[in-house]
Design an enzyme around this catalytic site. Structure first.
Site, PDB file in Angstrom:
ATOM      1  N   ASP A   1     -22.797 -10.730  33.302  1.00  0.00           N
ATOM      2  CA  ASP A   1     -23.891 -10.837  34.270  1.00  0.00           C
ATOM      3  C   ASP A   1     -23.527 -11.664  35.498  1.00  0.00           C
ATOM      4  O   ASP A   1     -24.376 -12.355  36.079  1.00  0.00           O
ATOM      5  CB  ASP A   1     -25.158 -11.438  33.602  1.00  0.00           C
ATOM      6  CG  ASP A   1     -25.575 -10.632  32.388  1.00  0.00           C
ATOM      7  OD1 ASP A   1     -25.345  -9.410  32.390  1.00  0.00           O
ATOM      8  OD2 ASP A   1     -26.110 -11.232  31.429  1.00  0.00           O
TER       9      ASP A   1
ATOM     10  N   HIS B   1     -25.770  -3.500  34.808  1.00  0.00           N
ATOM     11  CA  HIS B   1     -25.182  -3.842  36.107  1.00  0.00           C
ATOM     12  C   HIS B   1     -26.174  -3.524  37.227  1.00  0.00           C
ATOM     13  O   HIS B   1     -26.426  -2.359  37.527  1.00  0.00           O
ATOM     14  CB  HIS B   1     -23.881  -3.057  36.311  1.00  0.00           C
ATOM     15  CG  HIS B   1     -22.799  -3.456  35.346  1.00  0.00           C
ATOM     16  ND1 HIS B   1     -21.559  -2.869  35.331  1.00  0.00           N
ATOM     17  CD2 HIS B   1     -22.776  -4.399  34.370  1.00  0.00           C
ATOM     18  CE1 HIS B   1     -20.825  -3.439  34.374  1.00  0.00           C
ATOM     19  NE2 HIS B   1     -21.548  -4.364  33.776  1.00  0.00           N
TER      20      HIS B   1
ATOM     21  N   GLN C   1     -18.911  -6.591  30.448  1.00  0.00           N
ATOM     22  CA  GLN C   1     -18.807  -7.829  29.683  1.00  0.00           C
ATOM     23  C   GLN C   1     -17.871  -8.808  30.422  1.00  0.00           C
ATOM     24  O   GLN C   1     -17.756  -8.712  31.632  1.00  0.00           O
ATOM     25  CB  GLN C   1     -18.354  -7.571  28.243  1.00  0.00           C
ATOM     26  CG  GLN C   1     -19.411  -6.919  27.369  1.00  0.00           C
ATOM     27  CD  GLN C   1     -19.651  -5.447  27.673  1.00  0.00           C
ATOM     28  OE1 GLN C   1     -18.739  -4.646  27.630  1.00  0.00           O
ATOM     29  NE2 GLN C   1     -20.876  -5.093  27.973  1.00  0.00           N
TER      30      GLN C   1
HETATM   31  P1  GDP Z   1     -23.319  -7.705  36.017  1.00  0.00           P
HETATM   32  O1  GDP Z   1     -23.687  -7.379  34.624  1.00  0.00           O
HETATM   33  O2  GDP Z   1     -22.102  -8.573  36.103  1.00  0.00           O
HETATM   34  O3  GDP Z   1     -23.201  -6.512  36.912  1.00  0.00           O
HETATM   35  O4  GDP Z   1     -24.519  -8.590  36.603  1.00  0.00           O
HETATM   36  P2  GDP Z   1     -26.117  -8.371  36.360  1.00  0.00           P
HETATM   37  O5  GDP Z   1     -26.564  -7.249  37.205  1.00  0.00           O
HETATM   38  O6  GDP Z   1     -26.430  -8.326  34.928  1.00  0.00           O
HETATM   39  O7  GDP Z   1     -26.684  -9.749  36.887  1.00  0.00           O
HETATM   40  C1  GDP Z   1     -26.400 -10.222  38.175  1.00  0.00           C
HETATM   41  C2  GDP Z   1     -27.725 -10.522  38.899  1.00  0.00           C
HETATM   42  O8  GDP Z   1     -27.485 -11.274  40.061  1.00  0.00           O
HETATM   43  C3  GDP Z   1     -28.441  -9.264  39.383  1.00  0.00           C
HETATM   44  O9  GDP Z   1     -29.822  -9.494  39.306  1.00  0.00           O
HETATM   45  C4  GDP Z   1     -27.994  -9.149  40.829  1.00  0.00           C
HETATM   46  O10 GDP Z   1     -28.930  -8.439  41.641  1.00  0.00           O
HETATM   47  C5  GDP Z   1     -27.934 -10.595  41.233  1.00  0.00           C
HETATM   48  N1  GDP Z   1     -26.951 -10.931  42.265  1.00  0.00           N
HETATM   49  C6  GDP Z   1     -25.646 -10.564  42.316  1.00  0.00           C
HETATM   50  N2  GDP Z   1     -25.026 -11.210  43.334  1.00  0.00           N
HETATM   51  C7  GDP Z   1     -25.954 -11.995  43.922  1.00  0.00           C
HETATM   52  C8  GDP Z   1     -25.910 -12.939  45.003  1.00  0.00           C
HETATM   53  O11 GDP Z   1     -24.870 -13.180  45.625  1.00  0.00           O
HETATM   54  N3  GDP Z   1     -27.082 -13.567  45.296  1.00  0.00           N
HETATM   55  C9  GDP Z   1     -28.233 -13.326  44.637  1.00  0.00           C
HETATM   56  N4  GDP Z   1     -29.322 -13.992  44.990  1.00  0.00           N
HETATM   57  N5  GDP Z   1     -28.307 -12.459  43.623  1.00  0.00           N
HETATM   58  C10 GDP Z   1     -27.179 -11.819  43.262  1.00  0.00           C
HETATM   59  P1  IMO Z   2     -22.554  -7.041  31.421  1.00  0.00           P
HETATM   60  O1  IMO Z   2     -21.517  -5.973  31.607  1.00  0.00           O
HETATM   61  C1  IMO Z   2     -24.059 -10.366  29.048  1.00  0.00           C
HETATM   62  C2  IMO Z   2     -23.276 -10.220  24.748  1.00  0.00           C
HETATM   63  C3  IMO Z   2     -24.548 -10.141  23.923  1.00  0.00           C
HETATM   64  C4  IMO Z   2     -24.076 -10.859  22.671  1.00  0.00           C
HETATM   65  C5  IMO Z   2     -22.634 -10.394  22.535  1.00  0.00           C
HETATM   66  C6  IMO Z   2     -22.443  -9.216  21.588  1.00  0.00           C
HETATM   67  O2  IMO Z   2     -23.907  -6.700  31.938  1.00  0.00           O
HETATM   68  O3  IMO Z   2     -22.045  -8.352  31.931  1.00  0.00           O
HETATM   69  P2  IMO Z   2     -23.014  -6.621  21.783  1.00  0.00           P
HETATM   70  O4  IMO Z   2     -24.312  -5.913  21.969  1.00  0.00           O
HETATM   71  O5  IMO Z   2     -21.998  -6.305  22.832  1.00  0.00           O
HETATM   72  O6  IMO Z   2     -22.443  -6.426  20.405  1.00  0.00           O
HETATM   73  O7  IMO Z   2     -23.374  -8.179  21.887  1.00  0.00           O
HETATM   74  O8  IMO Z   2     -22.210 -10.014  23.828  1.00  0.00           O
HETATM   75  N1  IMO Z   2     -23.162  -9.184  25.800  1.00  0.00           N
HETATM   76  C7  IMO Z   2     -23.430  -9.387  27.095  1.00  0.00           C
HETATM   77  N2  IMO Z   2     -23.917 -10.469  27.720  1.00  0.00           N
HETATM   78  N3  IMO Z   2     -23.725  -9.279  29.757  1.00  0.00           N
HETATM   79  C8  IMO Z   2     -23.197  -8.200  29.149  1.00  0.00           C
HETATM   80  O9  IMO Z   2     -22.745  -7.131  29.830  1.00  0.00           O
HETATM   81  C9  IMO Z   2     -23.068  -8.195  27.749  1.00  0.00           C
HETATM   82  N4  IMO Z   2     -22.632  -7.308  26.849  1.00  0.00           N
HETATM   83  C10 IMO Z   2     -22.679  -7.919  25.665  1.00  0.00           C
HETATM   84  O10 IMO Z   2     -25.613 -10.799  24.559  1.00  0.00           O
HETATM   85  O11 IMO Z   2     -24.062 -12.255  22.887  1.00  0.00           O
HETATM   86 MG    MG Z   3     -25.269  -7.538  33.268  1.00  0.00          MG
END
Ligand code: GDP
Ligand code: IMO
Ligand code: MG
Length: 451
Positions: A15, A43, A226
């Site tokens: 995330d 994502h 991840q």
């Molecule tokens: P990922 O799983 O690595 O793609 O990330 P996620 O989408 O799960 O979580 C990242 C969160 O941060 C999302 O809600 C994005 O919209 C937000 N985000 C990403 N980059 C920025 C940034 O530079 N500033 C702010 N305010 N939000 C961001």
């Molecule tokens: P992105 O790509 C955050 C975490 C779960 C749990 C562990 C195992 O969005 O960054 P699983 O369901 O994979 O067997 O869970 O891994 N986990 C993530 N945490 N972002 C992710 O993906 C995750 N994918 C798995 O929360 O702790």
């Molecule tokens: Mg994510």
């Protein structure tokens, strides 16, 4: 070999904003690939003001010139994928079905994998806190060589039925013994043959596509899923996911040789988060909302963990779970440098970190660990034996900043933000090339000459 591949990977516990950066990098790319994980990933991209959380499809799909591949290392959740295709089409993204390809060798997450994921979690004294998307059981079936692959959906009905019968034999025994419904191979065959028909035009030999792209000198972006500490070898085992989501596993899953990689970008945020259980050295104590709702004044110094969560909107994109929050850990990232082969860092949420600093009065960055009475500069891997978590040594920066998401030039960024960036570079040894200052794909400062 043509080196035109950019790999985007997570530097912490997921995330970090990988989706946004991989999508942004795809603006001028020909080919975008997801290589690991499944619908456990969430994502978020914000494209031209429209927000979508993608679980299966690479975020580069929003740029109409891209071809996208769900690679052989992904575990495909077909109902989620079909929903996502629909949502993208509804958003106005053109030719999604024509541009999206799925490796025939990718494995399929099936309903019994989700039931098993639930059961394993329920029966553990210390659950992992999985996303319950069936990821672990699906990869386990792959390793046990009883997995069902995307290509299998193209088999004659009888052959697929035989595979399903073998796959569920022991799973059904276990599910039945635990009073959970059993699965019918006939029903699964019927349902998944239909899915196979729906997806048939997208199923490909991934090797051929990537070979053509490399030989055609095309720009390729790999969207990692991840992250470093969720990798099943490098991470906090057993509190990890069931794939190798560092560079090595991601490249295999993406049908790409290491020799074609031009740049590996490791993505982090200005603070850290984690969902699920497991160690988190810089975690800030978080309270339940009820604990502070009755307080006349929100005490931001006591509730820093909660403040970060609210300011960063840190709720899971897949499960909606509140994310655990903490200060930025640069030592862990120093350990990630070689696991990930990091060339550059991307630090997202630098806008949010500035606001946190303004609210709290300071920002902390973990630049060392105290472990067993000694100062160390790596993440220890024996904490389960010693039963001690490394204690962070912090460098504190007073105040915060405000930054407009319109800034594109590094020299125009606030001085204090640049100080934090330098501190992270010094501690990790990784240059910061990309700085995220907002959620939109374009809310990004790229350093070309200043590194
Ligand atoms: P990922 O799983 O690595 O793609 O990330 P996620 O989408 O799960 O979580 C990242 C969160 O941060 C999302 O809600 C994005 O919209 C937000 N985000 C990403 N980059 C920025 C940034 O530079 N500033 C702010 N305010 N939000 C961001
Ligand atoms: P992105 O790509 C955050 C975490 C779960 C749990 C562990 C195992 O969005 O960054 P699983 O369901 O994979 O067997 O869970 O891994 N986990 C993530 N945490 N972002 C992710 O993906 C995750 N994918 C798995 O929360 O702790
Ligand atoms: Mg994510």
């Amino acid at each position: 070999m043509n080196k035109k591949v950019k790999v985007v990977l997570g530097g912490k516990w997921g995330d970090e904003g990988k989706g946004k950066i991989a999508s942004r990098e795809s603006k001028d790319a020909d080919f975008v690939i997801r290589g690991t994980g499944g619908a456990n990933a969430g994502h978020t991209i914000v494209f031209e003001g429209k927000k979508i959380a993608l679980h299966m499809v690479p975020g580069g799909i929003v740029y109409p010139q891209t071809k996208c591949l769900i690679g052989q290392g992904v575990v495909v959740d077909i109902p989620v994928l079909l929903e996502e295709i629909k949502a993208l089409e509804k958003m106005g993204v053109p030719d999604v079905k024509e541009r999206l390809k799925i490796s025939g060798r990718a494995h399929i997450v099936l309903p019994y994998h989700k039931a098993l994921d639930e059961l394993y979690e329920r029966s553990k004294k210390s659950p992992i806190g999985t996303t319950k998307r069936g990821i672990g059981p699906c990869y386990a079936d792959k390793d046990n060589r009883i997995g069902i692959r995307v290509y299998d959906l193209m088999l004659p009905r009888e052959k697929l039925l035989k595979k399903f019968k073998e796959a569920i034999l022991f799973h059904n025994t276990l599910l039945y013994a635990n009073n959970i419904g059993i699965f019918s191979a006939e029903d699964l065959t019927h349902e998944y043959k239909l899915y196979g028909e729906m997806l048939s035009s997208m199923i490909v030999n991934g090797d051929v596509l990537t070979r053509e792209a490399i030989e055609g000198n095309k720009k390729i972006v790999i969207e990692g899923a991840q992250a470093y500490r969720l990798d099943k070898d490098y991470g906090d085992y057993p509190n990890v996911t069931s794939s190798n989501c560092v560079t090595g596993g991601t490249l295999i899953g993406s049908h790409i040789p290491y020799s074609a990689v031009k740049e590996t970008i490791v993505v982090v945020k200005g603070y850290d988060t984690r969902v699920g259980n497991g160690p988190f050295p810089t975690e800030l104590k978080a309270y339940k909302k009820e604990d502070y709702l009755d307080k006349a004044i929100f005490d931001s110094k006591t509730f820093i963990g909660d403040l970060i969560r609210e300011m960063g909107h840190e709720y899971g994109a897949t499960t909606g779970r509140p994310r655990r929050t903490g200060w930025f850990d640069a030592v862990m990232l120093k350990s990630a440098k070689y696991a990930l082969g990091a060339d550059y860092l991307c630090i997202n949420h630098m806008d949010t970190l500035g606001k946190i600093g303004q609210e709290v009065g300071y920002i902390k960055i973990c630049t060392g660990y105290l472990y067993k009475g000694e100062e160390i500069d790596y993440y220890p891997d024996d904490i389960e034996i010693t039963e001690i978590e490394p204690e962070p040594i912090y460098t504190t920066i007073k105040g915060g900043w405000n930054v407009s998401s319109d800034v594109r030039n590094y020299n125009e960024l606030p001085k204090k933000m640049k100080k934090v960036i330098r501190l992270i570079e010094e501690t990790t040894g990784i240059p910061v090339k990309y700085i995220g200052i907002g959620p939109d794909n374009d809310d990004l400062v790229v350093r070309y000459n200043e590194i």
